[in-house]
Design an enzyme around this catalytic site. Structure first.
Site, PDB file in Angstrom:
ATOM      1  N   ASP A  83     -53.530  31.691  25.048  1.00  0.00           N
ATOM      2  CA  ASP A  83     -53.154  30.281  24.999  1.00  0.00           C
ATOM      3  C   ASP A  83     -52.588  29.837  26.352  1.00  0.00           C
ATOM      4  OD1 ASP A  83     -50.925  31.983  24.568  1.00  0.00           O
ATOM      5  OD2 ASP A  83     -49.784  30.406  23.592  1.00  0.00           O
ATOM      6  N   GLU A 147     -48.428  32.932  22.734  1.00  0.00           N
ATOM      7  CA  GLU A 147     -47.344  33.395  23.608  1.00  0.00           C
ATOM      8  C   GLU A 147     -46.521  32.234  24.116  1.00  0.00           C
ATOM      9  OE1 GLU A 147     -45.218  34.716  27.284  1.00  0.00           O
ATOM     10  OE2 GLU A 147     -46.673  33.100  27.075  1.00  0.00           O
TER      11      GLU A 147
HETATM   12 ZN   LIG Z   1     -47.913  33.532  30.544  1.00  0.00          ZN
END
Ligand SMILES: [Zn+2]
Length: 434
Positions: A83, A147
């Site tokens: 992401d 993340e």
């Molecule tokens: Zn990163």
């Protein structure tokens, strides 16, 4: 040695992954699945058997294992998130999801954080398949979702629900290390991350006696909150040197020919000039008030007032952080963790650190490798629950004027093709020797 095809593929993969928009706004609407399928396809092409795992539909993670030649050796985890943070196209010189390659530079969101590293991992593993290379240790590869938000659909989910996939892994390698830091005086420094500060996002609640704004009120929640917020914002946290930061300061002092006087770190930082940036945020805990929320009418004293504080604590510094917050908030204001993540500390005298250092030095002989502690956090925090020690190592050789840290989450994020080539060579060398 990584072959010509690997050098071509790393550029193609970076560009292709950037074109797959995996914007994570934190509201759960991100879809990593197309990027995960792309990565899985490349892994399958390298003869591996990737598994796709989801906690939430579309929030896809990919994990694969490469068998090492020494079954008794500990496994190494290599992980990268799929992401990216949002990008406003109107602010950019090139469309952030174009993946355009212009004048030897790949442009777009994720070019340094961290589709570049995802692409490097894929390119190296595919070149190994072509050459029949097998690493000594098992290498577990994980491409993660989420993340950039809570990691609950990504590394947190993998660590909680699929620990078996990481069996034998003792160390992990991922983003934010081994990039070129130009000090402005001709030195090229390659910081390798060996630790992360912990995250302590705090919610402060002050309670008092609600009432009319014209009356005497010694129990005003807004006044209590404001006083606590001021005490926190103005607090001077004491200096605390973790092993990584101590090593960083000692090595930087040697590089600059300065007496490594660790009894006066502020003076030492001053003498280091621009290189102080690599350590200054990690010599103490910090707590910055960021949000205030109180009241609903000008002439009404509310019974409650709330503030938020972005706190960060050093490895080993959480107890002191908590005790200090108790004192700073005082008896009339309660505080709690709105969000909490552990701090991490990794040894800089390990064989793995030495292998990373040697790989950088081989391909950047003019560079100076130093350890550093990240001021923020990565997926390594989640994987640490499995006993995995995390390092930040996503090698990039950048020309002067490429401010890596400013490109992180920044406008016009981009990466030179040459930097990607360097990354593939260094990552390949490291993984072969790890
Ligand atoms: Zn990163």
């Amino acid at each position: 040695m990584a072959d010509g095809q690997a050098l071509d593929e790393v550029v193609t993969f970076t560009s292709d992954l950037i074109r797959i928009d995996t914007t994570n706004r934190g509201g759960g609407d991100c879809q990593e699945r197309p990027a995960a399928e792309y990565a899985a396809e490349q892994l399958a092409g390298a003869g591996l058997e990737p598994v796709l795992l989801e906690r939430t539909k579309g929030r896809t993670n990919v994990v694969a294992r490469i068998e090492g030649t020494d079954p008794s050796a500990d496994a190494l985890l290599l992980h990268g998130h799929l992401d990216v943070v949002p990008a406003e196209a109107r602010d950019w010189s090139v469309h952030p999801f174009s993946g355009e390659i212009r004048d030897g530079v790949v442009w777009g969101r994720g070019a340094v954080d961290m589709k570049n590293m995802d692409a490097m991992i894929l390119a190296v593993l595919r070149s190994w398949a072509r050459e029949g290379v097998r690493p000594r240790r098992d290498v577990v590869v994980a491409f993660t979702a989420d993340e950039e938000a809570s990691a609950e659909d990504g590394s947190g989910f993998l660590a909680d629900r699929h620990p078996g996939l990481f069996e034998g892994c003792t160390e992990g390698v991922s983003e934010s290390g081994a990039f070129t830091f130009h000090d402005g005086a001709g030195r090229q420094i390659y910081p390798i991350a060996a630790g992360e500060r912990g995250t302590g996002w705090l919610k402060l609640t002050a309670r008092g006696r609600a009432g009319h704004g014209s009356k005497v009120n010694k129990e005003n929640a807004v006044t209590r909150l404001a006083a606590a917020v001021t005490r926190i914002g103005e607090h001077e946290w004491p200096l605390r040197l973790t092993p990584t930061v101590r090593a960083a300061l000692t090595e930087l002092a040697a590089l600059y020919g300065i007496e490594p006087d660790l009894t006066d770190v502020d003076a030492l930082l001053e003498k280091l000039g621009p290189a102080a940036k690599l350590v200054e945020a990690t010599v103490r805990n910090s707590a910055n008030p960021t949000m205030l929320d109180a009241g609903y009418k000008l002439n009404v004293i509310p019974g409650e007032a709330v503030a938020y504080v972005d706190g960060r604590y050093l490895p080993g510094g959480e107890d002191e952080f908590r005790t200090t917050l108790d004192l700073l908030t005082g008896p009339d204001v309660e505080w709690e963790f709105h969000h909490r993540e552990v701090a991490l500390q990794a040894p800089v005298d390990s064989p793995t650190y030495a292998a990373m250092r040697a790989a950088v030095e081989e391909f950047a002989p003019e560079g100076h490798v130093v350890p550093y502690c990240m001021s923020g956090g990565t997926d390594a925090k989640q994987f640490s629950r499995l006993g995995i020690t995390g390092y930040g190592f996503a090698p990039l050789k950048l020309p002067e004027g490429f401010d890596y840290q400013a490109l992180f989450h920044g406008v016009d994020e981009r990466v030179p093709v040459e930097a990607l080539h360097f990354g593939v060579r260094v990552l390949d060398r490291f993984l072969r020797s790890a």
